[in-house]
Enzyme design. Structure first.
Site, mmCIF file in Angstrom:
data_model
loop_
_atom_site.group_PDB
_atom_site.id
_atom_site.type_symbol
_atom_site.label_atom_id
_atom_site.label_comp_id
_atom_site.label_asym_id
_atom_site.label_seq_id
_atom_site.Cartn_x
_atom_site.Cartn_y
_atom_site.Cartn_z
ATOM 1 N N ARG A 23 -11.807 4.039 -10.874
ATOM 2 C CA ARG A 23 -10.422 3.555 -10.920
ATOM 3 C C ARG A 23 -9.444 4.729 -11.085
ATOM 4 O O ARG A 23 -8.761 5.101 -10.140
ATOM 5 C CB ARG A 23 -10.285 2.509 -12.046
ATOM 6 C CG ARG A 23 -8.985 1.729 -12.005
ATOM 7 C CD ARG A 23 -7.804 2.444 -12.623
ATOM 8 N NE ARG A 23 -8.024 2.826 -14.013
ATOM 9 C CZ ARG A 23 -7.208 3.636 -14.679
ATOM 10 N NH1 ARG A 23 -6.129 4.148 -14.095
ATOM 11 N NH2 ARG A 23 -7.462 3.976 -15.938
ATOM 12 N N ASP A 24 -9.436 5.339 -12.265
ATOM 13 C CA ASP A 24 -8.512 6.454 -12.507
ATOM 14 C C ASP A 24 -8.847 7.588 -11.535
ATOM 15 O O ASP A 24 -7.952 8.246 -10.986
ATOM 16 C CB ASP A 24 -8.666 6.930 -13.958
ATOM 17 C CG ASP A 24 -7.411 7.570 -14.520
ATOM 18 O OD1 ASP A 24 -6.645 8.146 -13.739
ATOM 19 O OD2 ASP A 24 -7.216 7.521 -15.744
ATOM 20 N N HIS A 49 -8.349 8.273 -24.378
ATOM 21 C CA HIS A 49 -8.340 8.453 -22.921
ATOM 22 C C HIS A 49 -7.665 9.791 -22.646
ATOM 23 O O HIS A 49 -6.443 9.875 -22.540
ATOM 24 C CB HIS A 49 -7.560 7.282 -22.308
ATOM 25 C CG HIS A 49 -7.437 7.292 -20.822
ATOM 26 N ND1 HIS A 49 -8.193 6.490 -20.002
ATOM 27 C CD2 HIS A 49 -6.612 7.985 -19.985
ATOM 28 C CE1 HIS A 49 -7.843 6.679 -18.735
ATOM 29 N NE2 HIS A 49 -6.889 7.582 -18.706
ATOM 30 N N HIS A 75 -6.876 13.120 -20.443
ATOM 31 C CA HIS A 75 -6.892 13.870 -19.183
ATOM 32 C C HIS A 75 -7.000 15.342 -19.574
ATOM 33 O O HIS A 75 -6.546 15.750 -20.637
ATOM 34 C CB HIS A 75 -5.628 13.574 -18.363
ATOM 35 C CG HIS A 75 -5.690 12.224 -17.694
ATOM 36 N ND1 HIS A 75 -5.979 12.077 -16.359
ATOM 37 C CD2 HIS A 75 -5.541 10.970 -18.178
ATOM 38 C CE1 HIS A 75 -5.991 10.787 -16.039
ATOM 39 N NE2 HIS A 75 -5.725 10.086 -17.133
ATOM 40 N N CYS A 94 -2.750 10.196 -12.266
ATOM 41 C CA CYS A 94 -1.943 9.009 -12.026
ATOM 42 C C CYS A 94 -0.899 9.341 -10.968
ATOM 43 O O CYS A 94 -0.125 10.287 -11.135
ATOM 44 C CB CYS A 94 -1.251 8.561 -13.317
ATOM 45 S SG CYS A 94 -0.159 7.165 -13.030
ATOM 46 N N ASN A 115 -9.389 13.280 -15.429
ATOM 47 C CA ASN A 115 -9.801 12.851 -16.760
ATOM 48 C C ASN A 115 -10.838 13.824 -17.322
ATOM 49 O O ASN A 115 -11.445 14.593 -16.580
ATOM 50 C CB ASN A 115 -10.490 11.482 -16.678
ATOM 51 C CG ASN A 115 -9.529 10.367 -16.372
ATOM 52 O OD1 ASN A 115 -9.162 10.165 -15.233
ATOM 53 N ND2 ASN A 115 -9.114 9.654 -17.397
HETATM 54 P P1 HMG Z 1 7.250 -4.822 -8.432
HETATM 55 O O1 HMG Z 1 7.601 -4.294 -7.104
HETATM 56 O O2 HMG Z 1 8.277 -4.806 -9.516
HETATM 57 O O3 HMG Z 1 6.629 -6.270 -8.295
HETATM 58 O O4 HMG Z 1 5.969 -3.984 -8.929
HETATM 59 P P2 HMG Z 1 7.336 -7.689 -8.385
HETATM 60 O O5 HMG Z 1 6.845 -8.347 -9.615
HETATM 61 O O6 HMG Z 1 8.821 -7.530 -8.218
HETATM 62 O O7 HMG Z 1 6.756 -8.423 -7.093
HETATM 63 C C1 HMG Z 1 7.105 -7.972 -5.767
HETATM 64 C C2 HMG Z 1 6.058 -8.429 -4.763
HETATM 65 O O8 HMG Z 1 4.817 -7.802 -5.061
HETATM 66 C C3 HMG Z 1 5.784 -9.928 -4.797
HETATM 67 O O9 HMG Z 1 5.489 -10.326 -3.445
HETATM 68 C C4 HMG Z 1 4.529 -10.053 -5.600
HETATM 69 O O10 HMG Z 1 3.722 -11.170 -5.285
HETATM 70 C C5 HMG Z 1 3.800 -8.775 -5.200
HETATM 71 P P3 HMG Z 1 6.566 -11.159 -2.591
HETATM 72 O O11 HMG Z 1 6.820 -12.392 -3.400
HETATM 73 O O12 HMG Z 1 7.759 -10.245 -2.531
HETATM 74 O O13 HMG Z 1 5.853 -11.329 -1.303
HETATM 75 N N1 HMG Z 1 2.916 -8.354 -6.300
HETATM 76 C C6 HMG Z 1 1.593 -8.138 -6.187
HETATM 77 N N2 HMG Z 1 0.744 -8.197 -5.133
HETATM 78 C C7 HMG Z 1 -0.565 -7.939 -5.405
HETATM 79 N N3 HMG Z 1 -1.032 -7.630 -6.630
HETATM 80 C C8 HMG Z 1 -0.214 -7.554 -7.686
HETATM 81 C C9 HMG Z 1 1.163 -7.803 -7.465
HETATM 82 N N4 HMG Z 1 2.218 -7.811 -8.300
HETATM 83 C C10 HMG Z 1 3.274 -8.143 -7.578
HETATM 84 N N5 HMG Z 1 -0.703 -7.269 -8.909
HETATM 85 C C11 HMG Z 1 3.982 -3.757 -10.252
HETATM 86 C C12 HMG Z 1 5.442 -4.178 -10.230
HETATM 87 C C13 HMG Z 1 3.532 -3.736 -11.712
HETATM 88 C C14 HMG Z 1 3.164 -4.762 -9.469
HETATM 89 C C15 HMG Z 1 3.866 -2.337 -9.615
HETATM 90 O O14 HMG Z 1 4.721 -1.503 -10.287
HETATM 91 C C16 HMG Z 1 2.469 -1.781 -9.664
HETATM 92 O O15 HMG Z 1 1.563 -2.258 -8.986
HETATM 93 N N6 HMG Z 1 2.233 -0.709 -10.480
HETATM 94 C C17 HMG Z 1 0.910 -0.150 -10.658
HETATM 95 C C18 HMG Z 1 0.962 1.345 -10.754
HETATM 96 C C19 HMG Z 1 -0.418 1.885 -11.043
HETATM 97 O O16 HMG Z 1 -1.421 1.293 -10.697
HETATM 98 N N7 HMG Z 1 -0.494 3.068 -11.702
HETATM 99 C C20 HMG Z 1 -1.752 3.687 -12.034
HETATM 100 C C21 HMG Z 1 -2.498 2.992 -13.131
HETATM 101 S S1 HMG Z 1 -1.902 3.369 -14.766
HETATM 102 C C22 HMG Z 1 -2.716 4.847 -15.202
HETATM 103 O O17 HMG Z 1 -3.326 5.467 -14.372
HETATM 104 C C23 HMG Z 1 -2.697 5.299 -16.636
HETATM 105 C C24 HMG Z 1 -4.043 5.058 -17.365
HETATM 106 O O18 HMG Z 1 -5.099 5.736 -16.708
HETATM 107 C C25 HMG Z 1 -3.944 5.550 -18.820
HETATM 108 C C26 HMG Z 1 -3.392 6.981 -18.959
HETATM 109 O O19 HMG Z 1 -3.918 7.911 -18.312
HETATM 110 O O20 HMG Z 1 -2.438 7.121 -19.749
HETATM 111 C C27 HMG Z 1 -4.392 3.563 -17.422
HETATM 112 MG MG MG Z 2 -5.555 7.829 -16.931
#
Ligand code: HMG
Ligand code: MG
Length: 300
Positions: free
Chosen positions: A16-17, A208, A210, A241, A250
């Site tokens: 995933r990450d 967690h 990195h 990320c 990581n």
């Molecule tokens: P948004 O654009 O604000 O979404 O994104 P929305 O709620 O306004 O919805 C817009 C459209 O997207 C809608 O479709 C929803 O259905 C669709 P429409 O009605 O317009 O046709 N939609 C989705 N479709 C599929 N799957 C979904 C989904 N949600 C909405 N889940 C959102 C908001 C949170 C979805 C977006 O910002 C996003 O996906 N962000 C994820 C970013 C990400 O994955 N980052 C990496 C992971 S975090 C990380 O790595 C840190 C970690 O490792 C810890 C660390 O290191 O600190 C965990």
């Molecule tokens: Mg991470």
């Protein structure tokens, strides 16, 4: 040594990450084999993918295909879910473990979730409530615990406030993310003390790290001394990320297992099997693993 935990649970985030940040496209088949090899190497928890918006993280747009290919085994693997739409997708596949991911800072909440710091809770609250009602286990991550590339230092009280609020939604574990790898060993102790002071138990916390600044193992040792026994790591040190400038890999699973083996701390992980997996994965990614332990053992 007697104060360190005798066993550690490694929460593997390579699939995933690790893969969310790759420039190239990794095929679904390779992802599935990667996950299966990690399980076969004895990793007890393998986070498989993310049910985020596919446009935000195109690298993991095949999340449903990956989980379907994994079949029954995949149901026990955690996946990232940011909102109710992501939860629906996970429920359709009968998955049992999700992880929500909040931000300790305003800027990263905006960049990573398109929400303000406060608005993120309005997104997570119904997601966790529905997940728990459906019998799912929920992990919560909090990012930018040690520093933020836009805001700089992040006050410990702010991290503790956000983290506790996420955990109290109904999570079974809170993972403290050093998203950009700036933390150092003393800061780790202060942050853990902050959470313990706010009433959290060390058994409910995971770290967690990195490894951007090469501090991940020192930080792990520091957290071990505080009694933390769950560590997130990624095979071969993949990771980062896409929404956090300067985030790199990581803590490598192999580096972690090497240190824990040396300390006599049980993990149940077959180090050689993880190294072989990372060497195999590096061929698919077209570059060698950044992990020192992978390089040393693969050469030997
Ligand atoms: P948004 O654009 O604000 O979404 O994104 P929305 O709620 O306004 O919805 C817009 C459209 O997207 C809608 O479709 C929803 O259905 C669709 P429409 O009605 O317009 O046709 N939609 C989705 N479709 C599929 N799957 C979904 C989904 N949600 C909405 N889940 C959102 C908001 C949170 C979805 C977006 O910002 C996003 O996906 N962000 C994820 C970013 C990400 O994955 N980052 C990496 C992971 S975090 C990380 O790595 C840190 C970690 O490792 C810890 C660390 O290191 O600190 C965990
Ligand atoms: Mg991470």
């Amino acid at each position: 040594m007697s104060t360190l935990p005798s066993k550690v649970t490694i929460y593997e985030v390579g699939a995933r990450d690790g893969l969310q940040n790759e420039k190239g496209v990794i095929s679904t088949e390779v992802k599935v084999e990667f996950i299966q090899r990690l399980v076969a190497a004895g990793l007890p928890i393998v986070e498989a993918t993310s049910f985020v918006h596919p446009k935000w993280v195109p690298q993991l747009a095949d999340a449903a295909d990956v989980m379907t290919a994994l079949g029954d085994a995949g149901r026990d693997m955690p996946v990232l879910v940011p909102n109710e739409r992501g939860l629906d997708r996970a429920l359709e596949l009968g998955l049992k473990h999700i992880a929500i991911f909040g931000s300790a800072t305003e800027t990263f909440a905006n960049k990573n979730l398109n929400r303000s710091l406060d608005e993120q809770f309005a997104m997570f609250e119904p997601t966790v409530t529905r997940a728990r009602a459906a019998g799912l286990d929920v992990r919560a991550y909090v990012s930018m615990c040690f520093g933020d590339p836009w805001e700089g230092a992040v006050p410990i009280e702010q991290v503790v406030g956000v983290g506790k609020r996420l955990f109290d939604l109904g999570a079974s574990q809170l993972s403290l993310g050093d998203t950009i790898g700036v933390g150092t060993a003393g800061h780790v102790k202060e942050l853990i003390a902050g959470f313990v002071g706010a009433g959290m138990h060390v058994d409910d916390l995971a770290m967690h790290f990195h490894d951007t600044y090469g501090q991940a193992l020192a930080n792990t040792y520091s957290a071990l001394q505080e009694g933390i026994s769950t560590y997130d790591a990624s095979a071969g040190g993949l990771g980062g990320c896409p929404y956090a400038k300067s985030a790199t890999g990581n803590l490598a699973t192999e580096d972690l297992v090497w240190m824990l083996n040396g300390l006599g701390i049980e993990t149940g992980v077959d180090l050689d099997a993880v190294v072989q997996t990372s060497v195999w994965m590096a061929q698919h990614l077209g570059r060698p693993s950044p992990s020192a332990v992978v390089r040393a053992l693969a050469a030997g």
